[in-house]
Design a protein around this motif. Structure first.
Motif, mmCIF file in Angstrom:
data_model
loop_
_atom_site.group_PDB
_atom_site.id
_atom_site.type_symbol
_atom_site.label_atom_id
_atom_site.label_comp_id
_atom_site.label_asym_id
_atom_site.label_seq_id
_atom_site.Cartn_x
_atom_site.Cartn_y
_atom_site.Cartn_z
ATOM 1 N N THR A 224 0.854 -1.184 0.000
ATOM 2 C CA THR A 224 0.000 0.000 0.000
ATOM 3 C C THR A 224 0.890 1.234 0.000
ATOM 4 O OG1 THR A 224 -0.113 0.000 2.413
ATOM 5 C CG2 THR A 224 -1.837 -1.178 1.236
ATOM 6 N N LEU A 242 -6.083 10.828 2.942
ATOM 7 C CA LEU A 242 -6.591 9.456 2.887
ATOM 8 C C LEU A 242 -7.961 9.417 2.225
ATOM 9 C CD1 LEU A 242 -6.291 6.492 3.461
ATOM 10 C CD2 LEU A 242 -7.111 6.888 5.791
ATOM 11 N N LEU A 246 -8.837 7.208 -1.144
ATOM 12 C CA LEU A 246 -9.904 6.211 -1.244
ATOM 13 C C LEU A 246 -10.854 6.543 -2.393
ATOM 14 C CD1 LEU A 246 -10.633 5.723 2.568
ATOM 15 C CD2 LEU A 246 -9.226 4.298 1.078
ATOM 16 N N HIS A 281 -8.553 -2.944 3.388
ATOM 17 C CA HIS A 281 -7.395 -2.746 4.274
ATOM 18 C C HIS A 281 -7.522 -1.444 5.050
ATOM 19 C CE1 HIS A 281 -3.244 -2.076 5.590
ATOM 20 N NE2 HIS A 281 -3.304 -0.916 4.982
ATOM 21 N N HIS A 282 -7.854 -0.371 4.357
ATOM 22 C CA HIS A 282 -7.916 0.923 5.038
ATOM 23 C C HIS A 282 -9.112 1.012 5.980
ATOM 24 C CE1 HIS A 282 -4.494 3.084 3.406
ATOM 25 N NE2 HIS A 282 -4.740 2.533 2.243
ATOM 26 N N GLU A 283 -10.222 0.388 5.616
ATOM 27 C CA GLU A 283 -11.366 0.395 6.527
ATOM 28 C C GLU A 283 -11.035 -0.384 7.797
ATOM 29 O OE1 GLU A 283 -14.703 1.167 8.444
ATOM 30 O OE2 GLU A 283 -14.029 2.136 6.598
ATOM 31 N N ARG A 285 -8.058 -0.821 9.015
ATOM 32 C CA ARG A 285 -7.073 -0.066 9.788
ATOM 33 C C ARG A 285 -7.731 1.092 10.532
ATOM 34 N NH1 ARG A 285 -0.989 1.868 7.948
ATOM 35 N NH2 ARG A 285 -0.095 1.131 9.903
ATOM 36 N N GLU A 326 1.571 9.591 8.473
ATOM 37 C CA GLU A 326 0.542 8.625 8.076
ATOM 38 C C GLU A 326 -0.498 8.455 9.186
ATOM 39 O OE1 GLU A 326 0.205 4.227 6.052
ATOM 40 O OE2 GLU A 326 1.764 5.654 5.527
ATOM 41 N N HIS A 330 -4.648 9.321 8.880
ATOM 42 C CA HIS A 330 -5.748 8.459 9.299
ATOM 43 C C HIS A 330 -6.633 9.165 10.326
ATOM 44 C CE1 HIS A 330 -3.488 5.316 7.226
ATOM 45 N NE2 HIS A 330 -4.560 4.539 7.335
#
Length: 354
Positions: A224, A242, A246, A281-283, A285, A326, A330
Motif C-alpha cells: 500500500t 486518505l 480512497l 485494508h484501510h477500513e 485499519r 501517516e 488516518h
C-alpha cells in the motif's frame, strides 16, 4: 510476485522488459531503499520515445537508465518528452538530466508542479523549522525534534532542487503524444497531484478490459502506498489525503483496465479486485485505530501503537517522521467521518473517539 508478461531485451544488467505494443519498462535503482527500483516506462510515439517517470537522481541510476534506453535502441538525447506521475524523487529525480540531454518537455499535474516550485524557492531552514513545529504539535519527543531545530543545511536529502515542469497534465484530457491515446486520470492521495495514465488502446495480448494503466504509486500489486499529509509551510488548510486516496481508488476501479503497469514491483491484472483489497485494508485499519482512541492520543502516540513493517524501536528517525504523518492522515479521515475528534491543549493536539 507473478511472472511479468512479454520478454526481456538486452543484457540482464540493463533490466529492460518489453510489455508489447511499443511499451517497455526499465528497472532504475533507488539507492538504499527497500523498494529496490522504480519502473520507468518507455512509450514509443510518432515523434520519438516518451518516458513515464525517470527514476532517482543518482549516478548509478542514471547509468542504468542510459543502459536501458540503449537496449531499447535510443538514448537520453533521443527522448521526446517526460510524463511524471508525481513529484517524489524516485519518479521525478532524473527528469532534469533527461531534459538537459534531449530538450524534452516535462509534464506534471498542476498541484505537484506547485510543490516543485515551492521546493525550489523555499530555503531548507524554513522546511526544518516548519517540520519541527509540526512534530512538536503532534507530540513528538524533544530528542526526535532537536535535530530539525539544529539543522541549517540539508544533509543528503533528495529532491531539494527538482526540475520545474514546462507542461501541465490536465485531468481527463489526452496527452499530446502523436500516434498514442494516453489519458490523464487525477488520483490524489499519495501526493495532491498524483496522476495515473490510461493507455486507451487494445491490449497487445488481447487481455479483456480497457487498455493499460500506468498507475505510478497509486495502485501497486503487493504493497500500500504511503498516505501522509500534503505539507505547505504557507497554507494551514486541513486536507484529507486518505479520503482523497480512497475516492481515487474508486475512480481507477471504474476504468477496469486490462492490465496495470505500476511504478514498483510488477505488472498485474484485475485492478478492481486490487482496489477492493485496498479499500478493505484501510477500513480495517481505521476501525483498529479508532479502538486505540478510547483514551485520547497524540499522532506520535498513535504511530507508536500502529503496525509497521518493523517494531517501533527499530524504525529510523526519518521513517518515524513519515509514520507520524501517516498516523495523522488516518486521524483526519476519522475526524471527517465524525468518528474521532481533536482536543487541543498545551501546544499538543490529541485525538479521541467521538
Amino acid at each position: 510476485m507473478g511472472p511479468e508478461r512479454g520478454a526481456a531485451i538486452g543484457e540482464p544488467m540493463t533490466q529492460v522488459h518489453d510489455h508489447g505494443g511499443g511499451v517497455r519498462s526499465l528497472r532504475v535503482p533507488i539507492p538504499d531503499n527497500p523498494l529496490g527500483h522504480t519502473l520507468v516506462y518507455v512509450v514509443d510515439t510518432d515523434r520519438g520515445p516518451v518516458l513515464v517517470d525517470t527514476g532517482w537522481d543518482d549516478p548509478a541510476s542514471w547509468d542504468t537508465l542510459t543502459e536501458g534506453l540503449a537496449a531499447c535502441g535510443t538514448a537520453p538525447s533521443g527522448i521526446h518528452g517526460v510524463v511524471i506521475t508525481h513529484h517524489h524523487p524516485d519518479h521525478h529525480g532524473l527528469s532534469g538530466r533527461v531534459r538537459e540531454a534531449s530538450g524534452a518537455w516535462i509534464a506534471m499535474h498542476a498541484a505537484d508542479a506547485a510543490i516543485v516550485r515551492r521546493t525550489r524557492t523555499t530555503r531548507p531552514e524554513r522546511w526544518f523549522s516548519y517540520m519541527a513545529a509540526k512534530l512538536t504539535a503532534a507530540g513528538a519527543p524533544e530528542d526526535h525534534v532537536a535535530p530539525l531545530r539544529a539543522a541549517r543545511r540539508p544533509s543528503g536529502l533528495p529532491g531539494l532542487s527538482p526540475a520545474a515542469p514546462d507542461r501541465e497534465i490536465v485531468p481527463g484530457e489526452l496527452l499530446g503524444l502523436p500516434g498514442r491515446r494516453l489519458r490523464a486520470i487525477w488520483t490524489p492521495g499519495h501526493t495532491p497531484g498524483h496522476v495515473c495514465l490510461h493507455l486507451e488502446e487494445e491490449h497487445p495480448g488481447r487481455l479483456p478490459g480497457l487498455g493499460r494503466l500506468f498507475s505510478g504509486d497509486h495502485l501497486l500489486p503487493g504493497i500500500t502506498p504511503h498516505i501522509g499529509l500534503y505539507e505547505d509551510p504557507d497554507d494551514a488548510t486541513a486536507t484529507d489525503p486518505l479520503g482523497d486516496y480512497l475516492a481515487s481508488l474508486e475512480r481507477v476501479a471504474a476504468l477496469a483496465p486490462a492490465e496495470v503497469l505500476p511504478a514498483h514491483q510488477h505488472a498485474f491484472t484485475d485492478a478492481p479486485a486490487r482496489v477492493r483489497e485496498l479499500l478493505a485494508h484501510h477500513e480495517s485499519r481505521l476501525t483498529g485505530l479508532l479502538s486505540l482512541l478510547a483514551t485520547p492520543l497524540t499522532p506520535w502516540q498513535l504511530a507508536e501503537r500502529m503496525e509497521w513493517n518493523r517494531p517501533w524501536p527499530d524504525i529510523p528517525h526519518a521513517s518515524r517522521t513519515i509514520a507520524v504523518a501517516e498516523a495523522e492522515a488516518h486521524l483526519r479521515r476519522l475526524v471527517k467521518l465524525g468518528r474521532a475528534e481533536a482536543v487541543a491543549g498545551d501546544g499538543v493536539v490529541r485525538y479521541g473517539a467521538a
